[in-house]
Structure formats: structure tokens, C-alpha cells
Motif scaffolding. Sequence first.
Motif, PDB file in Angstrom:
ATOM      1  N   PRO A  36       0.825  -1.221   0.000  1.00 50.14           N
ATOM      2  CA  PRO A  36       0.000   0.000   0.000  1.00 50.14           C
ATOM      3  C   PRO A  36       0.852   1.262   0.000  1.00 50.14           C
ATOM      4  CG  PRO A  36      -0.808  -1.582   1.615  1.00 50.14           C
ATOM      5  CD  PRO A  36       0.515  -2.100   1.123  1.00 50.14           C
ATOM      6  N   SER A  37       0.269   2.335  -0.456  1.00 47.62           N
ATOM      7  CA  SER A  37       0.944   3.627  -0.573  1.00 47.62           C
ATOM      8  C   SER A  37       1.366   4.176   0.784  1.00 47.62           C
ATOM      9  CB  SER A  37       0.006   4.636  -1.244  1.00 47.62           C
ATOM     10  OG  SER A  37       0.579   5.918  -1.219  1.00 47.62           O
ATOM     11  N   SER A  38       2.494   4.871   0.790  1.00 47.87           N
ATOM     12  CA  SER A  38       2.963   5.557   1.999  1.00 47.87           C
ATOM     13  C   SER A  38       2.050   6.720   2.369  1.00 47.87           C
ATOM     14  CB  SER A  38       4.390   6.064   1.803  1.00 47.87           C
ATOM     15  OG  SER A  38       4.431   7.021   0.761  1.00 47.87           O
ATOM     16  N   VAL A  39       1.118   7.081   1.487  1.00 44.93           N
ATOM     17  CA  VAL A  39       0.192   8.173   1.792  1.00 44.93           C
ATOM     18  C   VAL A  39      -0.602   7.873   3.066  1.00 44.93           C
ATOM     19  CG1 VAL A  39      -1.833   7.427   0.462  1.00 44.93           C
ATOM     20  CG2 VAL A  39      -1.345   9.852   0.698  1.00 44.93           C
ATOM     21  N   GLN A 115       9.601   8.588  -7.816  1.00 44.87           N
ATOM     22  CA  GLN A 115       9.245   7.168  -7.801  1.00 44.87           C
ATOM     23  C   GLN A 115       7.796   7.038  -8.241  1.00 44.87           C
ATOM     24  OE1 GLN A 115      11.279   4.507  -6.660  1.00 44.87           O
ATOM     25  NE2 GLN A 115      12.887   6.051  -6.696  1.00 44.87           N
ATOM     26  N   VAL A 116       7.533   6.021  -9.034  1.00 44.27           N
ATOM     27  CA  VAL A 116       6.161   5.725  -9.446  1.00 44.27           C
ATOM     28  C   VAL A 116       5.971   4.219  -9.340  1.00 44.27           C
ATOM     29  CG1 VAL A 116       6.736   5.578 -11.909  1.00 44.27           C
ATOM     30  CG2 VAL A 116       4.404   6.114 -11.233  1.00 44.27           C
ATOM     31  N   ARG A 117       4.811   3.813  -8.911  1.00 45.20           N
ATOM     32  CA  ARG A 117       4.546   2.387  -8.763  1.00 45.20           C
ATOM     33  C   ARG A 117       4.421   1.713 -10.120  1.00 45.20           C
ATOM     34  NH1 ARG A 117       3.143   0.255  -3.969  1.00 45.20           N
ATOM     35  NH2 ARG A 117       3.807   1.615  -2.280  1.00 45.20           N
ATOM     36  N   VAL A 118       4.884   0.476 -10.179  1.00 51.05           N
ATOM     37  CA  VAL A 118       4.885  -0.311 -11.409  1.00 51.05           C
ATOM     38  C   VAL A 118       3.474  -0.409 -11.995  1.00 51.05           C
ATOM     39  CG1 VAL A 118       5.244  -2.650 -12.315  1.00 51.05           C
ATOM     40  CG2 VAL A 118       6.960  -1.612 -10.815  1.00 51.05           C
ATOM     41  N   GLU A 119       2.482  -0.603 -11.143  1.00 53.18           N
ATOM     42  CA  GLU A 119       1.107  -0.822 -11.606  1.00 53.18           C
ATOM     43  C   GLU A 119       0.457   0.415 -12.218  1.00 53.18           C
ATOM     44  OE1 GLU A 119       1.685  -3.328  -7.780  1.00 53.18           O
ATOM     45  OE2 GLU A 119       2.191  -1.304  -8.450  1.00 53.18           O
ATOM     46  N   LEU A 120       0.960   1.587 -11.931  1.00 51.46           N
ATOM     47  CA  LEU A 120       0.297   2.830 -12.328  1.00 51.46           C
ATOM     48  C   LEU A 120       0.782   3.299 -13.703  1.00 51.46           C
ATOM     49  CD1 LEU A 120       0.301   4.592  -8.852  1.00 51.46           C
ATOM     50  CD2 LEU A 120      -1.481   3.165  -9.880  1.00 51.46           C
ATOM     51  N   VAL A 121       0.463   2.520 -14.706  1.00 52.72           N
ATOM     52  CA  VAL A 121       0.938   2.751 -16.074  1.00 52.72           C
ATOM     53  C   VAL A 121       0.540   4.139 -16.579  1.00 52.72           C
ATOM     54  CG1 VAL A 121       0.851   1.882 -18.451  1.00 52.72           C
ATOM     55  CG2 VAL A 121       0.914   0.287 -16.533  1.00 52.72           C
ATOM     56  N   GLU A 122      -0.629   4.623 -16.221  1.00 59.48           N
ATOM     57  CA  GLU A 122      -1.051   5.951 -16.663  1.00 59.48           C
ATOM     58  C   GLU A 122      -0.119   7.033 -16.122  1.00 59.48           C
ATOM     59  OE1 GLU A 122      -3.341   5.013 -12.866  1.00 59.48           O
ATOM     60  OE2 GLU A 122      -2.665   3.907 -14.630  1.00 59.48           O
ATOM     61  N   ASN A 123       0.431   6.830 -14.919  1.00 59.48           N
ATOM     62  CA  ASN A 123       1.394   7.789 -14.369  1.00 59.48           C
ATOM     63  C   ASN A 123       2.722   7.716 -15.120  1.00 59.48           C
ATOM     64  OD1 ASN A 123      -0.606   8.384 -12.576  1.00 59.48           O
ATOM     65  ND2 ASN A 123       0.485   7.729 -10.754  1.00 59.48           N
ATOM     66  N   HIS A 124       3.126   6.515 -15.538  1.00 56.27           N
ATOM     67  CA  HIS A 124       4.354   6.380 -16.336  1.00 56.27           C
ATOM     68  C   HIS A 124       4.222   7.244 -17.586  1.00 56.27           C
ATOM     69  CE1 HIS A 124       4.692   1.909 -14.832  1.00 56.27           C
ATOM     70  NE2 HIS A 124       4.496   2.753 -13.842  1.00 56.27           N
ATOM     71  N   GLN A 125       3.065   7.167 -18.225  1.00 55.43           N
ATOM     72  CA  GLN A 125       2.838   7.917 -19.466  1.00 55.43           C
ATOM     73  C   GLN A 125       2.830   9.422 -19.215  1.00 55.43           C
ATOM     74  OE1 GLN A 125      -0.836   6.032 -20.550  1.00 55.43           O
ATOM     75  NE2 GLN A 125       0.184   4.284 -21.518  1.00 55.43           N
ATOM     76  N   ALA A 139      12.493  -2.821  -5.603  1.00 60.77           N
ATOM     77  CA  ALA A 139      11.490  -3.601  -4.876  1.00 60.77           C
ATOM     78  C   ALA A 139      11.418  -3.093  -3.439  1.00 60.77           C
ATOM     79  CB  ALA A 139      11.849  -5.078  -4.895  1.00 60.77           C
ATOM     80  N   HIS A 140      10.206  -2.962  -2.936  1.00 55.96           N
ATOM     81  CA  HIS A 140      10.028  -2.641  -1.522  1.00 55.96           C
ATOM     82  C   HIS A 140      10.529  -3.834  -0.696  1.00 55.96           C
ATOM     83  CE1 HIS A 140       7.334   0.486  -3.067  1.00 55.96           C
ATOM     84  NE2 HIS A 140       7.409   1.040  -1.872  1.00 55.96           N
ATOM     85  N   PRO A 141      10.925  -3.607   0.553  1.00 54.93           N
ATOM     86  CA  PRO A 141      11.381  -4.715   1.400  1.00 54.93           C
ATOM     87  C   PRO A 141      10.336  -5.831   1.451  1.00 54.93           C
ATOM     88  CG  PRO A 141      11.820  -2.611   2.477  1.00 54.93           C
ATOM     89  CD  PRO A 141      10.991  -2.318   1.248  1.00 54.93           C
ATOM     90  N   GLY A 142      10.820  -7.065   1.301  1.00 56.86           N
ATOM     91  CA  GLY A 142       9.943  -8.228   1.358  1.00 56.86           C
ATOM     92  C   GLY A 142       9.366  -8.651   0.024  1.00 56.86           C
ATOM     93  N   PHE A 143       9.653  -7.897  -1.052  1.00 55.78           N
ATOM     94  CA  PHE A 143       9.134  -8.227  -2.382  1.00 55.78           C
ATOM     95  C   PHE A 143      10.272  -8.732  -3.256  1.00 55.78           C
ATOM     96  CE2 PHE A 143       5.794  -5.777  -0.639  1.00 55.78           C
ATOM     97  CZ  PHE A 143       4.636  -6.178  -1.283  1.00 55.78           C
ATOM     98  N   ASP A 144       9.991  -9.765  -4.055  1.00 50.20           N
ATOM     99  CA  ASP A 144      11.008 -10.326  -4.947  1.00 50.20           C
ATOM    100  C   ASP A 144      10.796  -9.879  -6.388  1.00 50.20           C
ATOM    101  OD1 ASP A 144       8.759 -11.768  -5.590  1.00 50.20           O
ATOM    102  OD2 ASP A 144       9.641 -13.737  -5.205  1.00 50.20           O
ATOM    103  N   ARG A 145       9.978  -8.852  -6.563  1.00 49.13           N
ATOM    104  CA  ARG A 145       9.724  -8.286  -7.888  1.00 49.13           C
ATOM    105  C   ARG A 145       9.765  -6.774  -7.765  1.00 49.13           C
ATOM    106  NH1 ARG A 145       4.970  -5.794  -7.439  1.00 49.13           N
ATOM    107  NH2 ARG A 145       3.418  -6.602  -5.996  1.00 49.13           N
ATOM    108  N   PRO A 146      10.046  -6.078  -8.872  1.00 43.77           N
ATOM    109  CA  PRO A 146      10.013  -4.611  -8.805  1.00 43.77           C
ATOM    110  C   PRO A 146       8.618  -4.113  -8.429  1.00 43.77           C
ATOM    111  CG  PRO A 146      11.120  -5.332 -10.796  1.00 43.77           C
ATOM    112  CD  PRO A 146      10.489  -6.556 -10.177  1.00 43.77           C
ATOM    113  N   THR A 147       8.586  -3.160  -7.530  1.00 44.41           N
ATOM    114  CA  THR A 147       7.321  -2.552  -7.123  1.00 44.41           C
ATOM    115  C   THR A 147       7.270  -1.069  -7.487  1.00 44.41           C
ATOM    116  OG1 THR A 147       8.227  -2.192  -4.916  1.00 44.41           O
ATOM    117  CG2 THR A 147       6.871  -4.175  -5.241  1.00 44.41           C
TER     118      THR A 147
END
Length: 159
Positions: A36-39, A115-125, A139-147
Motif C-alpha cells: 500500500p501507498s505511503s500516503v 518514484q512511481v509504482r509499477v502498476e500505475l501505467v497511466e502515471n508512467h505515461q 522492490a520494496h522490502p519483502g518483495f522479490d519483484r520490482p514494485t
Amino acid sequence: MTAGPFRLGPDDPALGQVLALIRRCFADMDGRIDPPSSVHRLTLETLADQCNRGEVWAIGAPIVAAVVLTPKDHLLNLGKLAVAPACRGQGLARRLVELADARARARELRALVLQVRVELVENHQTFARLGFVQVAATAHPGFDRPTSLTLQRALAAAP
């Protein structure tokens, strides 16, 4: 024309508006991003601390756009960039990014970074249209994939 951008201080009563705007704008990430977001950890106190460690800028009365700028490692980090949904497409994010560019040049920093989250493709654009390019995936701590993706933008030439 919308008022601003203007800088807020740690005791500025408008910080409450900035916090509410950020929370509103980041709410649609719930359920889309993991972790979840740090917000969810952002408070008036932490936002006031951001005013001391960096800068908080806003546009509008009432506030309709905001960004947190924090210098780190010769770069200026853009955090919590938020534009009210009803005001998107009016160039407010671009105004805040251009402001960040000017602030970075004034501090003799090298580039803008965010930093932008991987899932937020519209923000990448959106950030690609604003001149940012991906320079890393983390990757955030505890994740084995880029987040998260790290995006960077070279500073504009001095006017």
C-alpha cells in the motif's frame, strides 16, 4: 488563472488542504498497488516536517495541486504530486514540474527524480510526457519483484 504556485511553511494552515488533496488523489491506488501507498502514513506533522526538510508547493485557492520537493544526493525528489481530478488536463502538473526544475537549478542540483509504482501505467505515461525517463526499478522490502520505478529528468537549460 489559478493562484500559485506558492510555497507553504510548516505552520501554514493550508497544509490541511494539501494533505486532504493528496489523500483524495492517492485513494484510487488502494487495491491497485502492493504494498500500500505511503500516503497512509502521511499526517499534518509529517507534511510540516517536509516543509522543513524540503519544500511544499501548491496551486489554487482552494488548493487544487501540490508537490513535495526534497533534495537528496544531488537530485531534487518530487513526491506526492497531486492534482485534483476536476483540474487535470489544465497543465497544473507541468507547472509544478517546471517549478521543481527551477528550484533544482537554484540549488545547483543535477536532475529531478521521482518514484512511481509499477502498476500505475497511466502515471508512467504522464511523466514520460513531462520529460522523465526510467533509470531504475526497485522492490520494496519483502518483495522479490520490482514494485517501483525510478524516473529522472535532466534539468532544462537555464533561461
